[in-house]
Every structure is written in C-alpha cells, then in structure tokens.
Design an enzyme around this catalytic site. Structure first.
Site, PDB file in Angstrom:
ATOM      1  CG  ASP A   1      -0.215  -0.057   2.537  1.00 47.71           C
ATOM      2  OD1 ASP A   1       0.751  -0.834   2.654  1.00 47.71           O
ATOM      3  OD2 ASP A   1      -0.593   0.680   3.458  1.00 47.71           O
TER       4      ASP A   1
ATOM      5  CD  GLU B   1       4.333   0.859   7.145  1.00 45.19           C
ATOM      6  OE1 GLU B   1       5.133   1.199   8.016  1.00 45.19           O
ATOM      7  OE2 GLU B   1       3.958   1.646   6.243  1.00 45.19           O
TER       8      GLU B   1
HETATM    9 ZN   LIG Z   1       6.785   2.247   3.984  1.00 48.20          ZN
END
Ligand SMILES: [Zn+2]
Length: 390
Positions: free
Chosen positions: A89, A149
């Site tokens: 992501d 994340e």
């Molecule tokens: Zn990163």
C-alpha cells in the site's frame, strides 16, 4: 570474500537492472492506497505472477475488507526461516497515477510509492527469484507482502506476527535513507482519540450551570505535552482539537487526537500509564474524559538490529558499497518482529527520499547492489550469533 552460493546469487542479480526497473514501473503505475483493495490486490496479482513464473510457491490469504496477504515460500516451510517483509500500500489516493505515473530522469525514478516501497517489493521478488535459481535454497525463506502498513497494519499485524513465529531474522525493505544508510533503530508510536463530555449552558444567563469540556481538554493537553522528553526520545503531540457548539454556550463536548513516540517498549508502558492518569484526573467538575487508542507501532530497539547490521555491513562492503546504521523517528512493521525478540533490520530497500510527497524518488542504481547485499546477508546468517538480541 564471498562463498560460492553468494557469488552465484550476486552474479545473477547483476544482470537484472533493466528487469527490476521494468517491474518497478509496473508496480508504481498501479494506484494502491491502503483503503483501495482493488489496487493493492492488483499489485499482489503482478507479484504472484512474477514469483510463480520461477516456480516459487505463493499463498494468498483472502481478506474481505483490506488487500489480500501474500506469502511466498522457498526452501520449505520449516522454522528458523528468514522473514522478508514489505507493504504494497501507499499513502496516495486512488487516481494519483493518472496524473503522475512512473517517470524516469537518468538515474532517478519518480512516482507514487516509488521508494516507499514499491522498489522494496521489487527487491524482495528478485531476492526470491535469485534464490530459486540455486540448485537448492539453503534455508527456508518466507516473503510477506502486506497491504495496510501506512495506516498502522490493523489487518497485516496478525500475519506479520504469525509469519515471524520461529523466524531466525526479519528483514524489512522500507526505503534506504537518503544517506544510503539502513535503519537500525526506529521509534515506536501510538495514536489516541480523547473525548470529553461536559454540560451545556448559556454562557451569559446560566454560566455556573455549565461544565466546559473545552476547559478540561485544554488542561489535559498541557499535561500531556509536558510528558515530552527530547533527551529520552519521547514526544507527545495533540495534533487536532474540536469541540463546542457556539461562542456563547459552555462547551458540552470536545475531542483531541494525540500522537506519541518512544524509543523502547519500557518507555511505552510508562508513557501509557502517565497518559491514563492524566485522562482520569478530574479537571473541571461535571466533565468526563475518555481515551481510546487508535493506532500503534512498536519500536525497533537498536539491540535487536546490531548483530544483523554488522553482517549486512560486511556483505555490502564485499559487494562494493559502504553503509552505516541510522536511527529514525518514523515507525514501521519492523517493530512488530523486533518486539517478538526476532533480530530485525529495516530500511534495506533501494535509496529513496521525499516519501509521502509528490517529489518522492528512488535512486535506480541502488536497486541491484542493495538486492545483492540483502541476498548475501540472508545466505551468510550462519556467521552470526544473535545472543545479544534475545
Ligand atoms: Zn513504507
């Protein structure tokens, strides 16, 4: 002096510069915001395709709401494995690629997520591919590709912790520092939402009947900010406040968002206790404050990375580049594995800078050498005792 396996792997990687750049371009040109499941899954599709072409086993954990979790295995599924980590992501909203996709100027690649961390994903794919070309992979290696994340890994964390069980080491390919250094220490951090309820009253007619939620939150902010201790590496920051209904009404509610950073898990525990005590203190009679934790990352404590870093440094030197370890206040998934007692090194990705901005870039000539250094570290773990980290 490199052993034969290391030489073989490094030699194969030496010829992959253009192939790596092509893969990087393909990944950058897919929007994959943390909340864009279709996008992060499209990135997963490409990675799966590349790995399976070389006969690497890929397991895909379907996730209903966030991007699927990919796990690639080599050298069997046994314990004592090396865990490679990367997130698919980015922070950029869907549609960014249409406005500014991947571009290249000489040695510099631009585009959303080019450093953080699509180039790292490319690295992990090529480490796996290089190892898959050996007659046998000398140790079990597991590469995990998560999808959230940038929002604190609410879904990915459990998979990281499960994949870390029994791991010998964890290697995270977040971007290398602009100095070329890798990351040997990271702060941990946590976000909180504070909500205060009070009692509304007309501020002219019946002031004494009211209980100001804004006054309570204001008093608490001063106490929360006083917990900052630069020397110890602890910071607290209330970054937003909202509250009240009108100028002439005693405020019946107020809320604030608190960000905290710390260097060790011991500091974290103390800090949380201090915050809870401040929230519980009665500041203005008739008001009530509650706090809710909204995000968390654990720190990467330097003792968890030191032995691994020394090995990396030796391997990098043999490949031809000098590198140092660096501490950063930014958080990453490396904290989860380190807090489980797994020796962990971070910032192993290609060198990049200006992450999370439109000017983000990646130095393309660091793709191959840093991938070689990562693979060489993995192949030479038998040289290291990790007693100090446990
Ligand atoms: Zn990163």
């Amino acid at each position: 002096m490199q052993d034969e396996l290391t030489q073989q792997v490094c030699a194969w990687l030496e010829g992959q510069q253009q192939a790596m750049q092509d893969c990087l371009e393909a990944l950058v040109n897919i929007d994959s915001n943390s909340y864009d499941k279709a996008g992060t899954d499209a990135v997963a599709d490409l990675i799966t395709q590349w790995l399976e072409q070389d006969g690497i086993m890929v397991i895909r954990h379907q996730r209903p709401d966030s991007g699927d979790i990919l796990e690639a295995h080599l050298g069997g599924t046994g314990q004592g494995h090396v865990l490679l980590m990367g997130h698919r992501d980015t922070v950029f909203p869907t549609g960014t690629v249409a406005g500014r996709g991947y571009t290249q100027q000489d040695n510099i690649g631009f585009g959303p997520g080019v450093a953080d961390m699509k180039s790292g994903l490319v690295m992990n794919c090529f480490v796996m591919r290089a190892l898959s070309h050996l007659p046998t992979c000398p140790l079990p290696v597991r590469a995990l590709f998560t999808a959230d994340e940038e929002i604190g890994s609410p879904d990915g964390r459990a998979f990281i912790e499960a994949a870390a069980q029994g791991a010998r080491v964890a290697l995270n390919v977040e971007p290398g520092r602009v100095s070329g250094n890798v990351v040997t220490g990271r702060k941990g951090g946590a976000g909180f939402l504070i909500e205060v309820t009070g009692k509304a009253a007309h501020s002219g007619v019946s002031h004494a009947d009211g209980a100001s939620a804004i006054e309570t939150i204001a008093r608490k902010i001063i106490k929360l900010h006083a917990l900052t201790d630069y020397e110890a590496g602890i910071t607290t920051n209330v970054g937003t406040i909202t509250g009240g209904v009108s100028r002439n009404t005693v405020a019946p509610f107020a809320s604030a968002q608190l960000d905290t950073r710390f260097v060790t898990t011991a500091q974290r525990d103390q800090l949380y206790k201090a915050i809870e005590a401040i929230i519980a203190e009665p500041d203005v009679p008739g008001t009530l404050a509650i706090i809710e934790q909204t995000s968390e990352f654990y720190p990467l404590e330097a003792r968890m990375s030191s032995a691994l870093f020394e090995l990396y440094q030796v391997q990098a030197k043999a490949i031809g580049f000098a590198v140092d370890g660096e501490f950063t206040g930014g958080c990453s998934d490396a904290g989860w594995t380190a807090s489980l007692g797994i020796p962990t090194l971070c910032g192993l990705g290609p060198v990049g800078a200006k992450m999370h901005t439109d000017e983000e870039y990646c130095l393309l000539d660091t793709l191959v050498p840093r991938t070689q250094a990562l693979a060489a570290t993995l192949l030479n773990l038998h040289d290291v005792s990790f007693a100090s980290a446990r």
